[in-house]
Write an enzyme that holds these catalytic residues in place. Structure first.
Site, PDB file in Angstrom:
ATOM      1  N   TRP A  14       0.824  -1.204   0.000  1.00 46.05           N
ATOM      2  CA  TRP A  14       0.000   0.000   0.000  1.00 46.05           C
ATOM      3  C   TRP A  14       0.860   1.258   0.000  1.00 46.05           C
ATOM      4  CZ3 TRP A  14      -3.861   1.617  -2.138  1.00 46.05           C
ATOM      5  CH2 TRP A  14      -4.755   2.577  -1.651  1.00 46.05           C
ATOM      6  N   LYS A 194     -13.196  -4.242   9.966  1.00 42.14           N
ATOM      7  CA  LYS A 194     -13.624  -4.991   8.773  1.00 42.14           C
ATOM      8  C   LYS A 194     -12.672  -6.143   8.485  1.00 42.14           C
ATOM      9  CE  LYS A 194     -10.298  -3.123   6.133  1.00 42.14           C
ATOM     10  NZ  LYS A 194      -9.300  -3.801   5.275  1.00 42.14           N
TER      11      LYS A 194
END
Length: 339
Positions: A14, A194
């Site tokens: 990322w 999540k």
């Protein structure tokens, strides 16, 4: 926006993808890491093959092992390191950063032990050098897609809307778009929690269950994420946005998600230590499960999916039995998301 100097701490998948976004926008990017071979590869071959085997980075993207060099004259600093080392790296930054800068983070987790959100850690450790409130960069985003300039929409959240708008302008372009939000608690808890639900969705896949079951765990997972987030002070509407349901969908349904893949492997009966070794990447959902379970127990928040995953990972319970056990839980109304 005028050209900015941005230090990215953490040259993982990322961090590297975000470096390319910023470079595409004409900004000067310096990646910092602590693995000499990786840093040399980025500077010499303009690749980061551990994460992206076929991607060639722009030669303007530079990497360094020297934190002070990375931070020199930086207008903005982006933390993209694993949750468990965020505080350590923040302490190191505080020791060498000699000016004020906008500080952002794009990691998703909760600190083990303290249960703190990452923005809180950064505020505690480098408050003297902050130009503004911390900005959280989060949302539905696979690095594998962003690195090839696939369309991606995420959130820039800060208690300081001016800082959020600065980051929005810093990153946004024709394929990468940010929306602002002032609910930092909601955005951070959504991004962290999540990952737990993604482990659960992956486990269902590994166990051989179909789309009905996966849709159920994602939907009911959103309900328990919202319950805990609201208890911590979040705005429930945040969970219907990009950093909430958006991130949950992309992480809970895709083979690109390391948390989903870890869950699938657990469902197939693989051992956690082997899964972590084979992936060679941090699986944030594993440690976050423990933190979230502890917070839920402390605050009395009903989180059955998190509890089932926790018992499977940390108490040795059979994952199939843990998941099926939820089918015999007390009957509830679907609208009881807040209780």
């Amino acid at each position: 926006m005028p050209k900015q100097k941005v230090a990215i701490l953490g040259p993982g998948s990322w961090g590297t993808a975000l470096a390319q976004v910023l470079n595409d926008n004409g900004h000067e990017v310096r990646l910092w890491g602590n693995i000499p071979e990786q840093i040399n590869e980025i500077n010499t071959n303009h690749t980061n093959s551990h994460y992206f085997k076929d991607i060639v980075l722009d030669e303007a993207i530079k990497a360094t092992l020297d934190l002070k060099e990375a931070l020199a004259d930086a207008d903005a600093i982006l933390f993209v390191v694993p949750t468990k080392v965020t505080r350590l790296v923040a302490k190191q930054v505080a020791q060498v950063l000699d000016h004020k800068a906008v500080v952002m983070h794009a990691s998703k987790g909760l600190e083990p032990g303290t249960h703190e959100r990452l923005s809180t850690i950064l505020e505690e450790e480098i408050s003297a050098q902050l130009r503004s409130e911390i900005v959280v960069v989060s949302g539905p985003s696979h690095a594998e897609e962003t690195i090839v300039r696939d369309i991606t929409l995420i959130t820039a959240a800060s208690k300081d809307i001016t800082a959020a708008k600065y980051v929005q302008a810093l990153f946004s372009n024709h394929y990468f778009r940010l929306y602002t939000n002032t609910d930092v608690i909601g955005v951070e808890t959504a991004g962290a929690l999540k990952n737990i639900i993604a482990v659960g969705a992956g486990a269902l896949h590994g166990l051989g269950y179909g789309d009905n079951a996966k849709a159920a765990v994602i939907t009911r997972g959103l309900a328990e994420i919202t319950r805990l987030g609201v208890k911590l002070g979040a705005d429930p509407l945040t969970y219907s946005g990009l950093s909430g349901v958006g991130d949950l969908i992309v992480t809970g349904t895709s083979v690109h998600s390391r948390n989903w893949r870890a869950g699938a492997a657990l469902g197939r009966g693989e051992k956690l230590k082997d899964i972590e070794s084979n992936m060679g990447m941090v699986i944030e959902g594993i440690s976050t499960t423990k933190v979230a379970y502890e917070i839920a127990q402390e605050l009395g928040v009903y989180m059955p999916i998190t509890s089932a995953i926790y018992k499977s990972i940390y108490e040795g319970a059979d994952i199939k039995e843990s998941i099926l056990g939820m089918m015999s839980n007390e009957f509830r109304s679907e609208n009881e998301w807040h209780s």
